[in-house]
Each structure stands twice: as structure tokens, then as C-alpha cells.
Design an enzyme around this catalytic site. Structure first.
Site, PDB file in Angstrom:
ATOM      1  N   GLU A 151       9.624  -8.821  -3.712  1.00  0.00           N
ATOM      2  CA  GLU A 151      10.172  -7.557  -3.194  1.00  0.00           C
ATOM      3  C   GLU A 151       9.662  -7.423  -1.773  1.00  0.00           C
ATOM      4  O   GLU A 151       8.507  -7.056  -1.553  1.00  0.00           O
ATOM      5  CB  GLU A 151       9.695  -6.379  -4.056  1.00  0.00           C
ATOM      6  CG  GLU A 151      10.286  -6.354  -5.445  1.00  0.00           C
ATOM      7  CD  GLU A 151      11.766  -6.028  -5.464  1.00  0.00           C
ATOM      8  OE1 GLU A 151      12.315  -5.600  -4.429  1.00  0.00           O
ATOM      9  OE2 GLU A 151      12.394  -6.227  -6.522  1.00  0.00           O
ATOM     10  N   THR A 184       4.140 -12.495   4.603  1.00  0.00           N
ATOM     11  CA  THR A 184       3.192 -12.753   3.502  1.00  0.00           C
ATOM     12  C   THR A 184       3.931 -13.341   2.306  1.00  0.00           C
ATOM     13  O   THR A 184       3.414 -14.239   1.633  1.00  0.00           O
ATOM     14  CB  THR A 184       2.446 -11.462   3.096  1.00  0.00           C
ATOM     15  OG1 THR A 184       1.939 -10.839   4.260  1.00  0.00           O
ATOM     16  CG2 THR A 184       1.305 -11.753   2.156  1.00  0.00           C
ATOM     17  N   GLU A 208      -5.575  -3.876  -0.603  1.00  0.00           N
ATOM     18  CA  GLU A 208      -6.971  -3.505  -0.324  1.00  0.00           C
ATOM     19  C   GLU A 208      -7.069  -2.101   0.273  1.00  0.00           C
ATOM     20  O   GLU A 208      -8.133  -1.486   0.263  1.00  0.00           O
ATOM     21  CB  GLU A 208      -7.616  -4.535   0.617  1.00  0.00           C
ATOM     22  CG  GLU A 208      -6.955  -4.706   1.983  1.00  0.00           C
ATOM     23  CD  GLU A 208      -5.792  -5.714   1.983  1.00  0.00           C
ATOM     24  OE1 GLU A 208      -5.179  -5.935   0.905  1.00  0.00           O
ATOM     25  OE2 GLU A 208      -5.504  -6.272   3.054  1.00  0.00           O
ATOM     26  N   TRP A 258       0.795  -1.227   0.000  1.00  0.00           N
ATOM     27  CA  TRP A 258       0.000   0.000   0.000  1.00  0.00           C
ATOM     28  C   TRP A 258       0.830   1.280   0.000  1.00  0.00           C
ATOM     29  O   TRP A 258       0.275   2.369  -0.051  1.00  0.00           O
ATOM     30  CB  TRP A 258      -0.945   0.030   1.209  1.00  0.00           C
ATOM     31  CG  TRP A 258      -0.329  -0.424   2.502  1.00  0.00           C
ATOM     32  CD1 TRP A 258      -0.503  -1.636   3.099  1.00  0.00           C
ATOM     33  CD2 TRP A 258       0.571   0.296   3.359  1.00  0.00           C
ATOM     34  NE1 TRP A 258       0.230  -1.724   4.261  1.00  0.00           N
ATOM     35  CE2 TRP A 258       0.899  -0.541   4.441  1.00  0.00           C
ATOM     36  CE3 TRP A 258       1.138   1.573   3.316  1.00  0.00           C
ATOM     37  CZ2 TRP A 258       1.767  -0.150   5.474  1.00  0.00           C
ATOM     38  CZ3 TRP A 258       2.001   1.965   4.333  1.00  0.00           C
ATOM     39  CH2 TRP A 258       2.305   1.115   5.396  1.00  0.00           C
ATOM     40  N   ASN A 259       2.135   1.179   0.078  1.00  0.00           N
ATOM     41  CA  ASN A 259       2.907   2.425   0.254  1.00  0.00           C
ATOM     42  C   ASN A 259       3.159   3.176  -1.050  1.00  0.00           C
ATOM     43  O   ASN A 259       3.196   4.395  -1.064  1.00  0.00           O
ATOM     44  CB  ASN A 259       4.215   2.137   1.002  1.00  0.00           C
ATOM     45  CG  ASN A 259       5.097   1.144   0.272  1.00  0.00           C
ATOM     46  OD1 ASN A 259       4.625   0.395  -0.583  1.00  0.00           O
ATOM     47  ND2 ASN A 259       6.366   1.141   0.602  1.00  0.00           N
ATOM     48  N   GLU A 313      13.625  -5.803  -9.870  1.00  0.00           N
ATOM     49  CA  GLU A 313      12.748  -4.957 -10.672  1.00  0.00           C
ATOM     50  C   GLU A 313      13.601  -3.846 -11.288  1.00  0.00           C
ATOM     51  O   GLU A 313      14.735  -3.612 -10.867  1.00  0.00           O
ATOM     52  CB  GLU A 313      11.630  -4.378  -9.797  1.00  0.00           C
ATOM     53  CG  GLU A 313      10.741  -5.494  -9.251  1.00  0.00           C
ATOM     54  CD  GLU A 313       9.402  -5.032  -8.705  1.00  0.00           C
ATOM     55  OE1 GLU A 313       9.381  -4.077  -7.922  1.00  0.00           O
ATOM     56  OE2 GLU A 313       8.382  -5.665  -9.062  1.00  0.00           O
ATOM     57  N   CYS A 354      10.213   0.395   2.094  1.00  0.00           N
ATOM     58  CA  CYS A 354      10.881  -0.885   2.360  1.00  0.00           C
ATOM     59  C   CYS A 354      12.389  -0.755   2.481  1.00  0.00           C
ATOM     60  O   CYS A 354      13.019  -1.441   3.274  1.00  0.00           O
ATOM     61  CB  CYS A 354      10.552  -1.850   1.231  1.00  0.00           C
ATOM     62  SG  CYS A 354      10.842  -1.127  -0.394  1.00  0.00           S
TER      63      CYS A 354
HETATM   64  N1  LIG Z   1      10.982  -4.586  -1.448  1.00  0.00           N
HETATM   65  C1  LIG Z   1      10.086  -3.749  -1.921  1.00  0.00           C
HETATM   66  O1  LIG Z   1      10.168  -3.319  -3.065  1.00  0.00           O
HETATM   67  C2  LIG Z   1       8.938  -3.285  -1.073  1.00  0.00           C
HETATM   68  C3  LIG Z   1       8.540  -3.984   0.038  1.00  0.00           C
HETATM   69  N2  LIG Z   1       7.469  -3.565   0.805  1.00  0.00           N
HETATM   70  C4  LIG Z   1       7.135  -4.300   2.023  1.00  0.00           C
HETATM   71  O2  LIG Z   1       5.722  -4.412   2.159  1.00  0.00           O
HETATM   72  C5  LIG Z   1       5.336  -4.406   3.524  1.00  0.00           C
HETATM   73  C6  LIG Z   1       4.223  -3.397   3.750  1.00  0.00           C
HETATM   74  O3  LIG Z   1       3.188  -3.602   2.855  1.00  0.00           O
HETATM   75  P1  LIG Z   1       1.860  -4.409   3.236  1.00  0.00           P
HETATM   76  O4  LIG Z   1       0.850  -4.088   2.189  1.00  0.00           O
HETATM   77  O5  LIG Z   1       1.518  -4.176   4.679  1.00  0.00           O
HETATM   78  O6  LIG Z   1       2.358  -5.905   3.083  1.00  0.00           O
HETATM   79  P2  LIG Z   1       1.504  -7.239   3.224  1.00  0.00           P
HETATM   80  O7  LIG Z   1       2.488  -8.337   3.096  1.00  0.00           O
HETATM   81  O8  LIG Z   1       0.619  -7.205   4.387  1.00  0.00           O
HETATM   82  O9  LIG Z   1       0.534  -7.225   1.942  1.00  0.00           O
HETATM   83  C7  LIG Z   1       1.026  -7.139   0.637  1.00  0.00           C
HETATM   84  C8  LIG Z   1      -0.018  -7.642  -0.331  1.00  0.00           C
HETATM   85  O10 LIG Z   1      -0.224  -9.026  -0.132  1.00  0.00           O
HETATM   86  C9  LIG Z   1      -1.606  -9.317  -0.054  1.00  0.00           C
HETATM   87  N3  LIG Z   1      -1.763 -10.520   0.753  1.00  0.00           N
HETATM   88  C10 LIG Z   1      -1.978 -10.636   2.087  1.00  0.00           C
HETATM   89  N4  LIG Z   1      -2.034 -11.947   2.439  1.00  0.00           N
HETATM   90  C11 LIG Z   1      -1.844 -12.669   1.311  1.00  0.00           C
HETATM   91  C12 LIG Z   1      -1.783 -14.058   1.021  1.00  0.00           C
HETATM   92  N5  LIG Z   1      -1.912 -14.989   1.962  1.00  0.00           N
HETATM   93  N6  LIG Z   1      -1.560 -14.451  -0.257  1.00  0.00           N
HETATM   94  C13 LIG Z   1      -1.391 -13.541  -1.234  1.00  0.00           C
HETATM   95  N7  LIG Z   1      -1.455 -12.197  -1.019  1.00  0.00           N
HETATM   96  C14 LIG Z   1      -1.669 -11.774   0.236  1.00  0.00           C
HETATM   97  C15 LIG Z   1      -2.198  -8.055   0.537  1.00  0.00           C
HETATM   98  O11 LIG Z   1      -3.575  -7.992   0.278  1.00  0.00           O
HETATM   99  C16 LIG Z   1      -1.393  -6.983  -0.200  1.00  0.00           C
HETATM  100  O12 LIG Z   1      -1.911  -6.759  -1.483  1.00  0.00           O
HETATM  101  C17 LIG Z   1       6.590  -4.070   4.294  1.00  0.00           C
HETATM  102  O13 LIG Z   1       7.154  -5.236   4.851  1.00  0.00           O
HETATM  103  C18 LIG Z   1       7.520  -3.514   3.234  1.00  0.00           C
HETATM  104  O14 LIG Z   1       8.867  -3.623   3.545  1.00  0.00           O
HETATM  105  C19 LIG Z   1       6.768  -2.450   0.468  1.00  0.00           C
HETATM  106  C20 LIG Z   1       7.121  -1.718  -0.639  1.00  0.00           C
HETATM  107  C21 LIG Z   1       8.253  -2.057  -1.480  1.00  0.00           C
END
Ligand SMILES: NC(=O)C1=CN([C@@H]2O[C@H](COP(=O)(O)OP(=O)(O)OC[C@H]3O[C@@H](n4cnc5c(N)ncnc54)[C@H](O)[C@@H]3O)[C@@H](O)[C@H]2O)C=CC1
Length: 488
Positions: A250, A232, A179, A152-153, A462, A284
Site C-alpha cells: 500500500e 521504501t 517508529e 505513521w499517519n 486491503e 496516501c
Molecule cells: N496506500 C496506502 O494505504 C498508504 C500509503 N501511505 C504512504 O506512506 C508514506 C508515508 O509514511 P512513512 O511512514 O513516511 O513511510 P516510509 O516508507 O518512510 O515508512 C514506512 C514504514 O517502513 C519502515 N521502513 C523504513 N525503511 C525500511 C526498510 N528498508 N525496510 C523495511 N521497512 C522500512 C518504516 O520504519 C515504517 O514503519 C507516504 O508515501 C504515503 O503515501 C501511508 C498510508 C496509507
């Protein structure tokens, strides 16, 4: 200005009502205002999206790269034309400041469409000389149906970083935004359609973890590109294993930023602030473990504290605002819990870390940027990803010591080094186990440079041409020019 009351799925080139009959509400985190009622995709909706993507793939993958690229570049131009409208949507969905969104979100998304649009005509294999009687060549072919699942960020940026290379390579895409921030993925779908993308090539499905699970475990989806947290990510990997899908991950981080004693201190402070407080710290790759050489620690903290306390916490739509609202009340409580934990663990809170009420945004989730000093490597605030504006400062004396401490983490997304001594900078960077390193800056992600993590921070990359490798598969073709010798 667009304020959708209903936000549909987008399947087969048009908005689609969810067969599941379910929906959920999307709120502006800064104001609590209801933005839209969002249709939620169930199993049958995912099935419908897969069928549309399969048809879209047949048509799209048959086009020459130059034609695919033209569509992506046209979409980039539309994104740029509608830059402020899309930026405002992003601010309402995420709570981030409008001072950031046009460049960091919309331009970054447009850059990816433009960059991969340009590369689409240059996707190619290699020729292998096998002597006078034979040769071989390889073809880079699309994977088929790729799925993207986003955090979501940076909602539009994440959608574009995944979609642009996927589509450039001839794949179809099914994208599930978080979401909490569903709006701009649908805008991207509309823009791609307007730019001439055949129907079914880019589809958007909304929903939470359950919807993500349907996608990750669907046997006819060939690849998952996921952005989100490590826990996740593990679930998605496990689901993807069922049909041995290709994956790009990522994931999260707890990255080190090392400031040597010969650094230009104002630049190092600027970078530390960018690396911790931009987008309220919800990034992240943030450099949340700041290692400052003990000789300059006091001067560094003094400049940092006064500059941080001058930051404006306010209405995200006000161009003067530097710190907007966190994504949700739950997330604010999680970040506040880490602030309390840091104090309990014995770190010294020198600034911020308090809930803030913003006039006109009383329902928002605001926190003043927090600076902890006297941190120790084993404190939880120094080991766990907080994903909010919380900086932990530690001191060090010696290069070997700081490299070992910087690497002592399960994450490996990014790292930064500040020093005027470039020999030392390159030596240290070569020893850091992180996918992206910055010397004398932090958190810049130009589209031409690969981005991704070591260790548990991810799989694959990416951006840059290398992203195309992750959205294609290699076919080797052996060509015989002579006779076939029988072994029998
Ligand atoms: N490395 C990168 O490029 C980036 C990493 N992030 C990481 O994302 C996290 C924050 O974002 P959040 O949205 O809170 O992460 P999250 O892991 O809670 O959710 C990410 C996505 O996964 C979906 N999801 C949740 N449970 C799932 C499942 N069991 N199976 C498939 N999809 C599922 C969510 O609906 C959402 O679309 C942080 O840990 C951050 O470091 C965020 C931005 C960039």
C-alpha cells in the site's frame, strides 16, 4: 489516560524487553513532550518473534474459523469500549485532531476486526466437477507467518487492516509500527490477548528501517504487507524477493480529483477540502491534483478559499481543532520546501502555506492549508507526493483532455469525479487508471470495499473479502474415483 514511560516489544503474548539493548524516544509532535522510551528490536528479537509466531501459528491455524472470528469480534468490542482512550493515544502519537481520531482511526480498526471476524468461518475453496470418475476441490490455507510494516499517519487503522484478515485466515502476525507512532500497536496486542488470542499469534516489534529490513529479509516469514512510501516499498520488495515472499504493498499517490462544470459546487469544494486537508493532508489517497472545469474555476476557488481560511489550526487535543500538527519538524520543512517550490515554479499561492504557532503547542509543526492555482501538470508540486496540506488546482476544458492528464502519473492509488451527469461519471471512472475511484465524494473507505493501488501505488488489496485471498494460498486437490490407467 495511559502515558507509558517504557514501551516494550510484545512477543509470545506478553511485553518483552529487547535483547538488542537499544531504545529510542517517542515524542508528541504537537507539544514536543516525551511520550515513551521505546525498546528497539534487533536481529535476535526478530528471531524470537518468528519462533513465537511459529508456535502461535500451529495452535491458531488448527482452530475452526468460527472460534478465530469470535476472538477478533471480542477485540473489536474492546476497541469500541476504549475508543476515546485509544483515540487520545493516537492524537498524541500523530498530532492529528481529536475531532478525527475516534471515528477515522479507532472505529475503522474495530470495523476491520469485526468484518474479518465475521468472515473467518466462511473461508473456503471450490469444487470442480470432472465428470463421473473424478472431481477436484481447492482449499484456502493460511500462509504461516505474516509480517506487517506500517506508516505513521493511521497507526492503529493500518495495524488492524493488516492483522484482521491475516488472523481471520489462521496466520500468525509480526507487526512493526512506524517508529514515530509505536504506541497503539502494543495496545492492540494487549487487547487481542485480553480477547483470548493464543500467545505468539500477534507480536509487535519496534524499530526503524533496519528492523524493517530484518523482517523483510527473514527467510521464515511467509508474507509482508507493507504500508509506506514508494521508495521504501521498492526496498521491501527487493528484500522479500530473497525468499520469494508474498507481498501486499500500500504505497503513495498523487491522485486526481476532477470537477466538471455541472457539479454541485459546494459538495465539490467539501470533497476537495476533505481530499487535501483531513489529517493535515497526511493521507496516501488524497486528491491533491484538483482539475476544475474552466467555466466554474473562479467560483470554486472563491468558495474554497473562504471555507479553508475558516478552518481552525490548533491544539490537536482541542475538539474544535480542524488542522493539527504535522508528524515532525523534518516533515514540516519538506512540506514548506514544496510550498516555496510551487511559488518558484510559477503557481499562484492563493491561501495558506505558512508556518503557524499554536498557543500551548509552541514546539509543534503547524502549517496553514495551502491552495495553489494556475498550476501546470509538469510542475513538481503536481507530480510528487507532498503528504501535507497542499492543494494544486488546474483548469481543463474537455473530457478526453482531463482523463489523459489525470492518468499521466506513475501513481494510481485513487481518483475522484464530480458531475451530475452519471453517464459521464461512469464513463470517466472506467478510463481512470486508479485502484479506488469516488463519484461525487472523496476518501471514504468502508471496510467492505477493496482498497489498493494501480501502477506504482501498490500490489494487492486491503479490506473486503478479497483481502483474504492475499493472506491465504490455494491448494488444489484432485480426487480419482475410478481406476488408474497406465500410460505404459
Ligand atoms: N496506500 C496506502 O494505504 C498508504 C500509503 N501511505 C504512504 O506512506 C508514506 C508515508 O509514511 P512513512 O511512514 O513516511 O513511510 P516510509 O516508507 O518512510 O515508512 C514506512 C514504514 O517502513 C519502515 N521502513 C523504513 N525503511 C525500511 C526498510 N528498508 N525496510 C523495511 N521497512 C522500512 C518504516 O520504519 C515504517 O514503519 C507516504 O508515501 C504515503 O503515501 C501511508 C498510508 C496509507
Amino acid at each position: 489516560m495511559s502515558r507509558p514511560k517504557k514501551l516494550s516489544l510484545y512477543i509470545d503474548g506478553k511485553p518483552a524487553k529487547a535483547i538488542s539493548g537499544k531504545s529510542f524516544t517517542n515524542y508528541n509532535p504537537a507539544t514536543g513532550a516525551k511520550l515513551s522510551e521505546v525498546e528497539q528490536a534487533g536481529r535476535r528479537d526478530i528471531e524470537k518473534a518468528v519462533q513465537a509466531a511459529r508456535r502461535g501459528f500451529q495452535e491458531w491455524s488448527a482452530l475452526p474459523g468460527i472460534e478465530r472470528g469470535r476472538v477478533l469480534k471480542k477485540a473489536a468490542a474492546i476497541l469500541r469500549e476504549r475508543r476515546m482512550e485509544l483515540a487520545e493515544i493516537e492524537v498524541k502519537d500523530t498530532g492529528k485532531p481529536i475531532a478525527e481520531a475516534p471515528e477515522a482511526d479507532i472505529d475503522s480498526g474495530a470495523d476491520a476486526l469485526e468484518f474479518f471476524g465475521g468472515l473467518a468461518a466462511d473461508i473456503k475453496g471450490e469444487h470442480h466437477d470432472l465428470g463421473p470418475g473424478a472431481f477436484a476441490y481447492s482449499r484456502r490455507e493460511p500462509l504461516g507467518i505474516c509480517a506487517g510494516i506500517g506508516a505513521w499517519n493511521y497507526p492503529l487503522q493500518i495495524a488492524c487492516w493488516k492483522t484482521a484478515p491475516a488472523l481471520a485466515a489462521g496466520n500468525a502476525m509480526i507487526f512493526k509500527p512506524s517508529e514515530l507512532t509505536p504506541t497503539n500497536a502494543v495496545k492492540l496486542a494487549e487487547i487481542l490477548t485480553e480477547a483470548g488470542l493464543p500467545k505468539g499469534v500477534f507480536n509487535v516489534v519496534h524499530g526503524m528501517g533496519e528492523t524493517g529490513h530484518y523482517i523483510a529479509s527473514h527467510p521464515d516469514i511467509d508474507k509482508i504487507s507493507f504500508t509506506g512510501s514508494v521508495p521504501t516499498g521498492r526496498k521491501v520488495l527487493a528484500d522479500a524477493a530473497g525468499s520469494v515472499k508474498k507481498v501486499t504493498m500500500e504505497l503513495g499517490g498523487k491522485s486526481p480529483l476532477i470537477v466538471f462544470e455541472d457539479s454541485q459546487i459546494h459538495n465539490a469544494v467539501s470533497a476537495a477540502m476533505n481530499a487535501n486537508f483531513y489529517t493535515q493532508g497526511e493521507i496516501c489517497s488524497n486528491g491533491t491534483r484538483v482539475y476544475v472545469h474552466e467555466d466554474i474555476h473562479d467560483a470554486f476557488v472563491s468558495i474554497l478559499k473562504s471555507r479553508t481560511e475558516a478552518m481552525v489550526i490548533g491544539d490537536p487535543m482541542d475538539p474544535a481543532t480542524h488542522v493539527g500538527s504535522l508528524i515532525s519538524g523534518d516533515h514540516l520543512e519538506k512540506v514548506m520546501e514544496y510550498v516555496r517550490l510551487g511559488i518558484e515554479e510559477g503557481a499562484h499561492l492563493v491561501s495558506g502555506g505558512e508556518k503557524v504557532t499554536v498557543k500551548g503547542c509552541e514546539k509543534g509543526h503547524f502549517i496553514s492549508p495551502a491552495i495553489f492555482t494556475a498550476c501546470q501538470d509538469d510542475m513538481r508540486i503536481c507530480r510528487e507526493e507532498i503528504f501535507g496540506p497542499v492543494m494544486s488546482i488546474m483548469t481543463f476544458r474537455d473530457e478526453d483532455e482531463v482523463v489523459a492528464r489525470a492518468n499521466d502519473t506513475e501513481f494510481g492509488l485513487a481518483a475522484g469525479v464530480f458531475t451530475q451527469n452519471l453517464a459521464r461519471a461512469h464513463r470517466v471512472v472506467a478510463r481512470l487508471r486508479a485502484g479506488t475511484c469516488w463519484i461525487n465524494n472523496y476518501n471514504l473507505t468502508p471496510v467492505g470495499v477493496p482498497f489498493g493501488g494501480y501502477k506504482q501505488s501498490g500490489i494487492g488489496r486491503e479490506n473486503a473479502a478479497v483481502a483474504l485471498d492475499h493472506f491465504t494460498q490455494l491448494k488444489s486437490v484432485y480426487v480419482e474415483l475410478g481406476d488408474v490407467e497406465s500410460s505404459y
